[in-house]
Each structure stands twice: as structure tokens, then as C-alpha cells.
Design an enzyme around this catalytic site. Structure first.
Site, mmCIF file in Angstrom:
data_model
loop_
_atom_site.group_PDB
_atom_site.id
_atom_site.type_symbol
_atom_site.label_atom_id
_atom_site.label_comp_id
_atom_site.label_asym_id
_atom_site.label_seq_id
_atom_site.Cartn_x
_atom_site.Cartn_y
_atom_site.Cartn_z
ATOM 1 N N ASP A 178 49.657 45.045 41.387
ATOM 2 C CA ASP A 178 48.405 45.045 40.627
ATOM 3 C C ASP A 178 48.553 44.066 39.462
ATOM 4 O O ASP A 178 49.647 43.584 39.187
ATOM 5 C CB ASP A 178 48.132 46.469 40.102
ATOM 6 C CG ASP A 178 46.680 46.664 39.735
ATOM 7 O OD1 ASP A 178 45.937 45.676 39.712
ATOM 8 O OD2 ASP A 178 46.284 47.812 39.469
ATOM 9 N N ASP B 15 52.731 46.613 37.929
ATOM 10 C CA ASP B 15 51.567 46.257 37.121
ATOM 11 C C ASP B 15 52.075 45.675 35.801
ATOM 12 O O ASP B 15 53.214 45.910 35.414
ATOM 13 C CB ASP B 15 50.686 47.486 36.858
ATOM 14 C CG ASP B 15 49.288 47.084 36.390
ATOM 15 O OD1 ASP B 15 49.026 45.879 36.285
ATOM 16 O OD2 ASP B 15 48.470 47.977 36.124
ATOM 17 N N GLU C 72 51.948 36.910 33.253
ATOM 18 C CA GLU C 72 51.513 37.807 34.318
ATOM 19 C C GLU C 72 52.493 37.831 35.478
ATOM 20 O O GLU C 72 52.596 38.802 36.205
ATOM 21 C CB GLU C 72 50.153 37.381 34.869
ATOM 22 C CG GLU C 72 49.044 37.328 33.847
ATOM 23 C CD GLU C 72 48.813 35.926 33.341
ATOM 24 O OE1 GLU C 72 49.718 35.077 33.467
ATOM 25 O OE2 GLU C 72 47.717 35.677 32.811
ATOM 26 N N HIS D 191 51.265 51.062 35.811
ATOM 27 C CA HIS D 191 50.384 50.756 34.690
ATOM 28 C C HIS D 191 50.698 51.650 33.499
ATOM 29 O O HIS D 191 50.812 51.193 32.358
ATOM 30 C CB HIS D 191 48.938 50.936 35.134
ATOM 31 C CG HIS D 191 47.964 50.942 34.014
ATOM 32 N ND1 HIS D 191 47.508 49.779 33.440
ATOM 33 C CD2 HIS D 191 47.391 51.961 33.329
ATOM 34 C CE1 HIS D 191 46.683 50.091 32.461
ATOM 35 N NE2 HIS D 191 46.596 51.402 32.370
#
Lengths: 867, 195
Positions: free
Chosen positions: A708, A638, A676, A842
Site C-alpha cells: 500500500d 505501508d 515512498e 499503516h
């Protein structure tokens, strides 16, 4: 190459071109006769492939430059969307069309549906698009002779022939869509300009599009947006809002605009409209009001800095034109009395400009102005920054402070958090509105299109609930609540780490809280199986340096964990402690805000959670579920971005270390701001495999990656940039090491919603609901899972898209494995929205991005220190 | 680096790309220039770094993202020295699974035998030669037995390190894959061999 194309290649602004019309016109004349529609293809090489990264600017500005591009477009249907996308937005493939990953995965080409579980009747927020049988859309190319530059002029000239082409049309300056076929393949008509010039217009049929062609999908979306505009919806970002029907929340000075997010796409069986309710939160406070109140709060010399800190990066709405802008800078040297040069060369002050253009009065003449940079260039013309007047700019969205205001969020939730029935009613309103609006109905009728009036219904499956395994025990939990905190409260953990030697650091004021924590830990740890000695208690001053000094002095190589009681949620102290203990001195740490321990009635429950969390951070294991696969390594990735304060982005990488998925290895990659897509995956996977080998003495034969944090429109890059990194890495391990790799893209933010039919009403679907039909995409191996339970509002399903798979696992097993992994997040004794590795990744990326800002010490990497 | 700064595309020197958009561009340009793509190598530390094969070694020696792997070497030293080799906890054993998904996969596959030296042609990668090529005499045997021989041979001692390059690793569900570099020998020094 036509003159215009050459001009474009050289980067000459369109204005200069008009000065030398003969070249462009002549060459255009030359090419015109040479391309009757059959030979059109031979012209293609004339047009160089676009060199820009994202071909096409904004349609309105580009205007006449469309023409050469259109010629180039006719080869591939994919490019046609570029010139017809609706105006005003950043043009990106938000729906990831054209990424056909399923066809490369052999074992799901026939069927990608699972089989296990109990059937459940579901309704989704989709409406089928219906059209007449044998419906087709006719695409024409329109040429002007002599060349006409202005797009408006081109439309005007063409629509002088409304009797021929009819009232129903979509025209972007060169491509014309009609619902009917003109009598001739090539039609020539003549129009007169206002100057009396005769213009020959050639309308050539280029394509007859079946309802499912990609261009048609693009066209449906444009038509639908046109309908929303007809109903006076206002576009903000990608969604449409209704400014006429605002909900005001006066005691918090907030305003909520109801609206919709919508998209029309080809889904599994048919083309459907997906519509979901969206809310825009506006503050009835201007930037100027905000500055005034800030001025009263801070000292004068810090005022400018405070303003910059609070305002830069926020999105403001100007009500005079209902547009949104991002504040990039504040110009303290300017004020509304300053002048600027208009396009026609005249000087005008901001006051006069706003008065004349928008009839807006500016009262404070000494306020600074806000600067908003356009985020990108338009073609070759750089657009200057936009100057905004604080008094006219309304703040939007919620600040962090507002989010932490429990009462405000509660009052807001009344309006924004809709129950399944309310949500269905709101979505129904959109269709009702469309039905009642005569203009909308006429437009739809003319195109031969219509929407189903009822929501899509179908059956999903609820897969079986998992058994939670703890040392010597097997627990069932109530699948309705998806939570087992009560069931497992007193059971011993799978692997408990002893608290032999640990530090408890507190300030004098929090002595009681520290003592309370210690006493309660003694109460709760024995039943978990945690052996515990009394902590080394250290009192410190409430200063960051004091905490750090104590840490430097008191930590020994045998220290298991450091617990710090903090007196407030002040971030700097927390950051400093975490940074020191994650990089320079790698020891697990637990920070507790004193206030959370203050309520005696909840203290025991909270201390239980703290004990579990501390155990995980030291490398303990809490529970497990059955994983019926051997030698399986799971990876979660993530990203964390903090674009507002311009910090670097962090990619978190987590990989399992054992078959029971109870231990996790972690790494992270520091990347440039806002990035990203991850560059350093190869090295991450290599170290993860090596660590796995150290633990298991063999290498995994299957690797499943859950990725993710992938935004809309990034799927193609992900498939072609990140997946090769994994494959590359596996190849370098050894020529004959050929494990099976599966890459699954996880998406939390989807507008798909499911409602379960229960009795007469609608409820949220229960945890474990899997949907792999109807609302999935035919070109993907994808499915939805509702894994979590929510108390109020609508549950949001998570979308899983298997983009690469050599595992040969049955779709049913991939779905169930994914659901099983949603049970494995140790910071929550229940099922969560995403597989645990994603949540761990995350958490890791968040901690590093917020507090540490560089890769933590790898000595911690086999523990969940970031929980 | 400033995400707005411009860098040159390795596939076409005429392309100036914003740093933040480079991955997207590389994907596109790689597809548009298959010939150039075949001649370029990807840096093992950062997938943005693409260069001709001849420059790869030099780049690896000075790649700014190298620390990723140096750290991991430190890690192996630390854990080795302090004998902190992690142990899989043995106190708890999971009860046997009631399902076996592997068995169902095998049913699907019609019991295809496991084949060593699987070619990489089925992987969607072009022009990648970073995989190590085994000397030809090692390619004769096909099957797990050959692999076992190879690993035994490799484990002899550090003087054979050079040949460690072609580690034979079997990925078969029933028999765990074994790697040569576990035999206690230090890791081979070239960075791109790391794992």
C-alpha cells in the site's frame, strides 16, 4: 549536434543564445536539407539522451528549445507525451502508462477475470470516447528558417496559413496535431514577421496516429482540459473547479468549490473518460485574518513561533489569479512597502505591484510577507522564491482542529458527501454542460470526437460472504453491513491471553473512570475466555514525568500490559509513554482517554472493544476465516509521511506468522523525509522468514505481498526497485528455496466509483463486489474490490494491481483471498477497505512516525502492540 | 540526510542525483547501463547502496543500516536464552477448509514435477550474484531426495558451518521446507548469510 543542443548541454540560458545567431542558424540550415522524413532516424545519435531525471521542464518556459528535442522524440511514442503534456503542472506519468506487468505473468495473459459470485448490474463513472470510423490524428513537425525563438511568434507565423491548416489544431511550438491530412507530406509555406522578415516554415508529416496510440491518449487529455477551460473551469492542482458556482457555509466561514477530476485512458475494451466529483474547500479567511486571531490567543513573545507552526506548510489561494502556493517561510523583516526588482530592472514596491498588476489594495502596511519556494528548478534557471502578501492569501483545506470539529464536518458533509444518486447527477451535469456549450461542441466536432452521453454499465460479481471462525463457533454475518460485532460479542476468542499481572495508571481526577474500566472488564472478559486478576492500581500526578517514573518503578518482567488513563488527548504524554514502552522497556500498553469512559450507557460496549484490543496487544487472537492455501505467508507494507513537519518517513512491514493469519510479525524502516519507495525490504523479509521458521519449523512456499502507499506514477520504480529486493532476499535464503511470490499494489485513492442498479434508483454496491472487466487496464493484472460498507456517501472501491506473480493462482482465488484478508483486522469487527496486513502496516508506521521516531524493540515484534 | 542533498549515481559518475529521487534514478540508470549493472552488487541492508563486487564485504562491515540485522541477532539470543520460543497456540484448531485452492493450482500446472536447482534466469534480475552458489559436487542430485541428504550432512555440527552456505531447501507444497540452520547450531557469522 546543433548549436542549440550544444548550448543546452552547456547550460547556457536561452537569452544568451540570441547574441550569436549565426552558429545556431547555420547549423540548423545545414541539418534541414539532410533530413527528409525518411532519413530522419539517422539524425538521432546527434542528440544526447536527456540526463535529467524527469526530462522536460514546463512547456511554456522551454519554448524554442523544443525543436532539437522533438527530433529525438520521434523514435519512441512514449517520449512524445513529454513535449505535449499540458502546461503548468509537474510533468509526471500519473497514470503509470507503459508499465506492462501483465505480459510477464504467464497464466493471466489470456484471461484475468474471476468466476465466482453472484452477478450484479453496475454503473461506473465512465463515458466512452467515440470517434468516427477510420479516425486518425495527424502529427506534423514544424521547422522555421531562419530559426524563430519565441513560441508565440512561432504559432503566430504558422497560423497565418489558417486556410491551409484549418481552424482546428494543437500546436506546442514544434509539434502540430491536425485532424486532417495535408495534401503533401512536406509542405513549405512562407510568412512575414512584423519586421518584414521572410520566414520559411516547413511542415512535415511525421506520424499518422490511430485512436489508441499513447500520444493520442495524451492528446485527448489536452483537448479535454481545453474544453474545461472553455467552460471557465479553473485548474487547481490536477483537478478543475468551477469558481462561479461556489457553495458558502457562512457559520464556519467556509466555501466549497465544486469541480471534477478527469482522465482519459485506454481501459480494457475502449478509451474512456473517467470523471468524478471533487470539492475544493476554501476558507473565507485570509492569512492576515488568521494571524490577527492568533495574536489574540497567544502571548506576544510566542506569536512568531505560533505563526510559523500553524502556517508553514499550508496551501493558500490567491484569488486575484486563482493560483495556489505552499507557504514555506514567513519573512518578518519585510512588509508590503518593500521593493523588489522586476524583470525589466525597475524597482517597485509590493503595494504598487499588486495595485498595477492585479488591481488589489493592501491595507495593512506592516504585515510580514510569506515566502513560497518553487519546488524545483526550471531547466538551468533557478526561479527565485515567490513573495506573497498575507492579506491577499486565502487559506485552503481543513486544519486538524477543524477536522475534529464534529459539527463543522457534519455541515460540510452535506455538501461534499454525495449519495450515489447525487453523485451520478453531478457527474451527469458535466456532460450536460458540455452538450449545452456550443464552443465545446464545435471543438469536439472539428476533431471528430464525441463522448457517450450515458455512464458505462456492465456486470460485476459479488463474491460469497465469509464465515467468521471463533473458538468452537462459526458465525455468519449480514453481508449488507459487513460487521459482526453483535454476532461475536459473547463468544470465546481463538486465543485469549490472561491478565494475571497488569498495571492500571490513572490520575486522582480519573479515579472513577479507572474503577469503572476495571469493573466492566471483570464483566466482559469471562465470556471471551480471558482470565483476569485485579490490576495493580497506581495513582499519578497529571505530568509526563510522573507517568514515566511510575512506569520505571512498577514494571516487572512479569507485567502483561500497562493501561494508562489519560485526562486529555494531549499528544506529548501519549508519545512519551509509547516511546518508553515500545523501545526502552518493551511491554504492551493501552492508553484510554478518560472521557471515552464517561458515558454509562456506552461504557460496556467500549470496554469490550478495549478488552479485545488489549488481548491483541499481548499476543492474543480474536477470530479467523478459512484460508484454503497451505504454507502461505502474507506480507503487508505501508508508508507514513509527515512532510509538513519535516519528520522522517516510516515504512511499516508486517508478515503473517501462521497459516490462519492470526499472528503477525512486524518491522519498520526509518527513511528520509517523504520517501515512498522502501530501501530495506531485503532485511525485513529475511527476519520475517526467520521468525516464520521459528514458529512453523518450515519455510513458506508462497509469499503474497500487499503493498500500500504507492503514489501515482511510482509503479515503474516499485516494480523495478522493490520487487528485486524480495527476489534477492529469497535467493540468499538458499539456492534451492524458490517460493512463489506475488506482489500486489493496493490503491485506496482512485476516482473510480461504482453504483449498483436497484429498482429505479442507484445504491452503493454491496461488500464483496469484484470488478475485473471494462474499467480495468488491459496491460495490468488488476481488479477492484468493494469490501467495506458505508452508511452515507459513496463507497470507494479499492484497486488491486498484481505486478508480479509466479504463484499460478487463479485470478478468482487471488481476488477472494484478498477479500478474505479484509476480514482479518482485529481492531474492527467488520470488513475493512484494505487487506488487514496493509492496515496493520499503516498502524505501525503511523505509531512509529507520530510518537516513537525510531524502530521499536524487536521483542514486541510478534504482537500487535501498535493497534 | 537532507532529501535535497546531491549524491553520485553508481552507474554514471557524472550523474548528481537528489537523495529523494535516487531510487527512481537507479531504476532508470540500471536499465540504461546494463554492463555497469552487471558489475555492481546491491547491499543487503539498503538497496540504494550499490558498489563493485570487490567492495561489498568492506561495505557490509561498515554499512550504516547494518543495525537492522544486528538487532535481529540480538532478538534470536534473547528469545533463545529466556526459552520464550513462541509456540503456536494449540488450544484452537481451525476446522478443515471446505475448498482446496492448491489442488486447483496443480490442475492448472499439468502436474509439472518440482525441480530443484531452479535457475534464476526467469527472474527479472540482472547481474545479481548475491545468491550463494553451491559447490559443484552438491549439484549432482536433483530432487527432494538429494535435498534431504544435504540437510542431513549439514546438520552434523558447527565444524561444517562453512558449508552451511548451500542450504538445500525444498519448497514443495506437500512437504514443508526444512532449513539447515535450525539444527540448533548458531547462525553463521557472515552478515549476508543471515536469515
Amino acid at each position: 549536434m546543433t548549436g542549440r543542443a550544444r548550448a543546452r548541454a552547456r547550460g547556457r540560458p536561452p537569452g544568451q543564445e540570441a547574441a550569436i545567431p549565426p552558429v545556431g542558424a547555420a547549423s540548423a540550415q545545414k541539418t534541414l536539407p539532410s533530413h527528409p522524413s525518411e532519413q530522419r532516424q539517422s539524425l538521432q545519435p546527434c542528440h544526447p539522451p536527456p540526463l535529467t531525471e524527469e526530462p522536460g521542464g514546463r512547456g511554456r518556459q522551454r519554448g524554442p528549445q523544443d525543436a532539437p528535442k522533438t527530433l529525438g522524440l520521434q523514435i519512441s511514442a512514449g517520449f512524445q507525451e513529454l513535449s505535449l503534456a499540458d502546461r503548468g503542472g509537474r510533468r509526471r506519468d500519473f497514470h503509470d502508462l507503459g508499465v506492462n506487468t501483465r505480459q510477464a505473468i504467464e497464466h493471466v495473459r489470456e484471461s484475468k477475470t474471476g468466476s465466482s459470485g453472484a452477478m450484479i448490474k453496475l454503473i461506473a463513472n465512465f463515458f466512452r470516447l467515440t470517434s468516427r470510423p477510420q479516425w486518425a490524428l495527424y502529427q506534423y513537425h514544424v521547422d522555421y528558417n531562419p530559426e524563430m525563438e519565441a513560441r508565440r511568434l512561432r504559432s503566430g507565423l504558422l497560423f497565418q496559413h489558417e486556410d491551409l491548416i484549418g481552424k482546428t489544431h494543437a500546436f506546442d511550438g514544434s509539434i502540430l496535431f491536425l485532424p486532417k491530412r495535408l495534401p503533401n507530406k512536406v509542405t513549405e509555406v512562407y510568412s512575414k514577421t512584423r519586421n518584414g522578415e521572410d520566414v520559411r516554415i516547413t511542415i512535415t508529416l511525421t506520424n499518422e496516429l490511430p485512436p489508441t496510440s499513447p500520444t493520442c491518449l495524451q492528446f485527448y487529455n489536452i483537448i479535454f482540459r481545453r474544453l474545461l477551460k472553455m467552460m471557465n473551469f479553473q485548474q487547481i492542482g490536477r483537478n478543475y473547479y468551477n469558481p462561479k458556482d461556489p457553495v458558502s457555509i457562512p457559520n464556519h466561514r467556509l466555501m466549497v468549490w465544486p469541480g471534477f477530476t478527469s482522465s482519459i485512458l485506454q481501459y480494457e475494451e475502449s478509451i474512456m473518460l473517467c470523471a468524478d466529483v471533487s470539492h475544493k474547500i476554501l476558507r473565507s479567511e485570509t492569512v492576515l485574518d488568521f494571524m490577527y486571531s492568533l495574536y489574540e490567543q497567544v502571548e506576544e513573545r510566542r506569536f512568531r513561533d505560533a505563526c510559523a507552526k500553524e502556517l508553514i506548510g499550508v496551501i493558500v489561494l490567491t484569488k486575484y489569479n486563482n493560483r495556489t502556493y505552499r507557504v514555506d517561510d514567513i519573512d518578518w523583516d519585510a512588509n508590503p512597502q518593500c521593493t523588489f526588482r522586476r524583470a525589466d530592472g525597475s524597482e517597485i514596491s509590493y503595494i504598487d505591484y499588486y495595485k498595477r498588476q492585479y488591481n488589489q489594495d493592501i491595507s495593512d502596511l506592516n504585515q510580514p510577507v510569506l515566502i513560497s519556494q518553487y519546488r524545483r528548478k526550471r531547466g538551468n534557471v533557478t526561479v527565485g522564491p515567490v513573495v506573497l502578501i498575507p492579506e491577499l492569501c486565502y487559506l485552503t483545506g481543513l486544519t486538524e482542529k477543524m477536522r475534529n470539529d464534529f459539527n463543522m464536518m457534519k455541515d460540510l458533509a452535506v455538501h461534499t458527501r454525495l449519495s450515489p444518486e447525487q453523485r451520478q447527477r453531478e457527474i451527469g451535469k458535466l456532460v450536460d454542460c458540455m452538450k449545452k456549450d456550443e464552443c465545446v461542441q464545435k471543438e469536439l466536432r472539428d476533431w471528430g470526437l464525441s463522448f457517450d452521453s450515458s455512464l458505462l454499465s456492465f456486470t460485476g460479481r459479488v463474491v460469497q460472504a465469509e464465515k467468521i471462525l471463533q473458538a468452537g463457533n462459526v458465525f455468519d454475518y449480514n453481508p449488507q453491513f459487513a460487521d459482526w460485532s453483535r454476532e461475536t460479542r459473547v463468544a470465546p476468542l481463538i486465543h485469549a491471553k490472561p491478565l494475571d499481572n497488569w498495571l492500571l495508571i490513572y490520575t486522582r481526577r480519573n479515579y472513577d473512570a479507572a474503577n469503572m474500566l476495571l469493573q466492566n472488564l471483570f464483566k466482559v472478559t469471562p465470556s471471551m475466555g480471558i482470565r483476569m486478576n485485579k490490576a495493580t492500581m497506581i495513582e499519578v500526578d497529571d505530568r509526563t514525568e510522573a507517568y514515566l517514573r511510575v512506569l520505571q518503578q512498577s514494571i516487572t518482567p512479569d507485567t502483561n500490559i500497562v493501561v494508562c488513563i489519560l485526562s486529555s488527548t494531549r499528544k506529548d504524554k501519549y508519545d512519551a509513554i509509547k516511546k518508553y514502552l515500545c523501545t526502552d522497556c518493551p511491554i504492551p500498553s493501552q492508553c484510554v482517554v478518560a472521557r471515552t469512559l464517561s458515558k454509562p450507557q456506552t461504557a460496556l460496549a467500549i470496554v469490550t472493544k478495549i478488552a479485545l484490543q488489549m488481548n491483541c496487544k499481548m499476543g492474543g487472537e480474536l477470530w479467523s476465516v478459512e484460508i484454503p492455501l497451505k504454507q502461505l505467508m502474507i506480507v503487508g507494507i505501508d508508508c507514513y509521511h509527515d512532510t509538513l513537519s519535516g519528520k522522517q518517513s516510516i515504512a511499516g512491514f508486517v508478515a503473517s506468522l501462521n497459516e490462519k493469519m492470526t499472528r503477525w510479525f512486524s518491522r519498520c524502516v526509518v527513511q528520509s523525509r517523504g520517501q515512498e519507495i522502501v530501501d530495506g525490504l531485503k532485511a525485513c523479509l529475511q527476519t520475517a522468514l526467520r521468525e516464520w521458521f521459528k514458529w512453523n519449523k518450515y519455510l513458506p512456499s508462497r509469499i503474497i505481498v500487499y503493498r500500500d502507499g504507492v503514489g501515482d506514477g511510482q509503479l515503474n520504480t516499485l516494480v523495478n526497485y522493490e520487487v528485486p529486493q524480495f527476489l534477492d532476499c529469497l535467493k540468499t535464503v538458499g539456492k534451492d528455496y524458490n517460493p512463489r511470490l506475488t506482489v500486489i499494489v493496493v490503491k485506496k485513492r482512485v476516482s473510480t466509483r461504482f453504483f449498483a442498479q436497484a429498482g429505479g434508483g442507484l445504491k452503493n454496491p454491496p461488500p464483496g463486489t469484484v470488478v475485473d472487466i471494462e474499467v480495468t487496464r488491459p496491460e495490468w493484472y488488476d481488479f477492484f474490490i468493494v469490501s467495506q460498507a458505508v452508511r452515507n456517501g459513496c463507497v470507494a472501491p479499492t484497486h488491486y494491481n498484481v505486478v508480479y506473480d509466479t504463484s499460478k493462482l487463479k485470478p478468482d482465488h487471488v481476488q477472494r483471498l484478498t477479500y478474505k484478508l479484509c476480514h482479518m483486522y482485529y481492531n474492527w469487527s467488520g470488513v475493512i477497505r484494505v487487506p488487514a496486513p496493509c492496515q496493520y502496516a499503516h498502524k505501525l508506521a503511523f505509531l512509529v512516525g507520530q510518537s516513537i521516531h525510531r524502530e521499536p524493540n524487536l521483542l514486541l515484534s510478534d504482537r500487535l502492540y501498535y493497534l | 540526510m537532507d532529501p535535497e542533498a546531491l549524491v553520485q549515481c553508481p552507474y554514471d559518475k557524472a550523474h548528481q542525483i537528489r537523495v529523494s529521487r535516487l531510487p527512481y534514478h537507479l531504476v532508470k540508470c540500471q536499465r540504461n547501463n546494463p554492463q555497469v549493472a552487471r558489475s555492481l552488487e546491491v547491499c543487503p541492508f539498503n538497496a540504494r547502496h550499490r558498489m563493485p563486487r570487490s567492495e561489498l564485504q568492506r561495505h557490509i562491515a561498515c554499512c550504516p543500516d547494518q543495525r537492522l540485522l544486528f538487532n535481529s541477532q540480538e532478538l534470536s539470543l534473547c528469545t533463545g536464552d529466556q526459552a520464550k520460543q513462541p509456540k503456536v497456540p494449540v488450544a484452537w484448531q481451525a476446522p478443515p477448509c471446505q475448498e482446496d485452492w492448491e489442488a486447483e493450482v496443480d490442475e492448472l500446472e499439468e502436474a509439472a514435477p518440482f525441480i530443484l536447482n531452479t535457475t534464476v534466469s526467469d527472474l527479472p534480475l540482472e547481474g545479481d550474484s548475491s545468491a550463494l552458489v553451491a559447490p559443484p559436487n552438491w549439484r549432482q542430485g536433483v530432487g527432494p531426495a538429494a535435498a534431504a541428504v544435504t540437510t542431513g550432512h549439514l546438520a552434523k555440527g558447527p565444524d561444517k558451518q562453512e558449508q552451511n552456505r548451500s542450504r538445500k531447501v525444498v519448497a514443495q507444497p506437500s512437504s514443508p521446507a526444512v532449513c539447515a540452520w535450525v539444527a540448533g547450531a548458531p547462525l553463521p557469522p557472515p552478515a549476508h548469510l543471515l536469515i
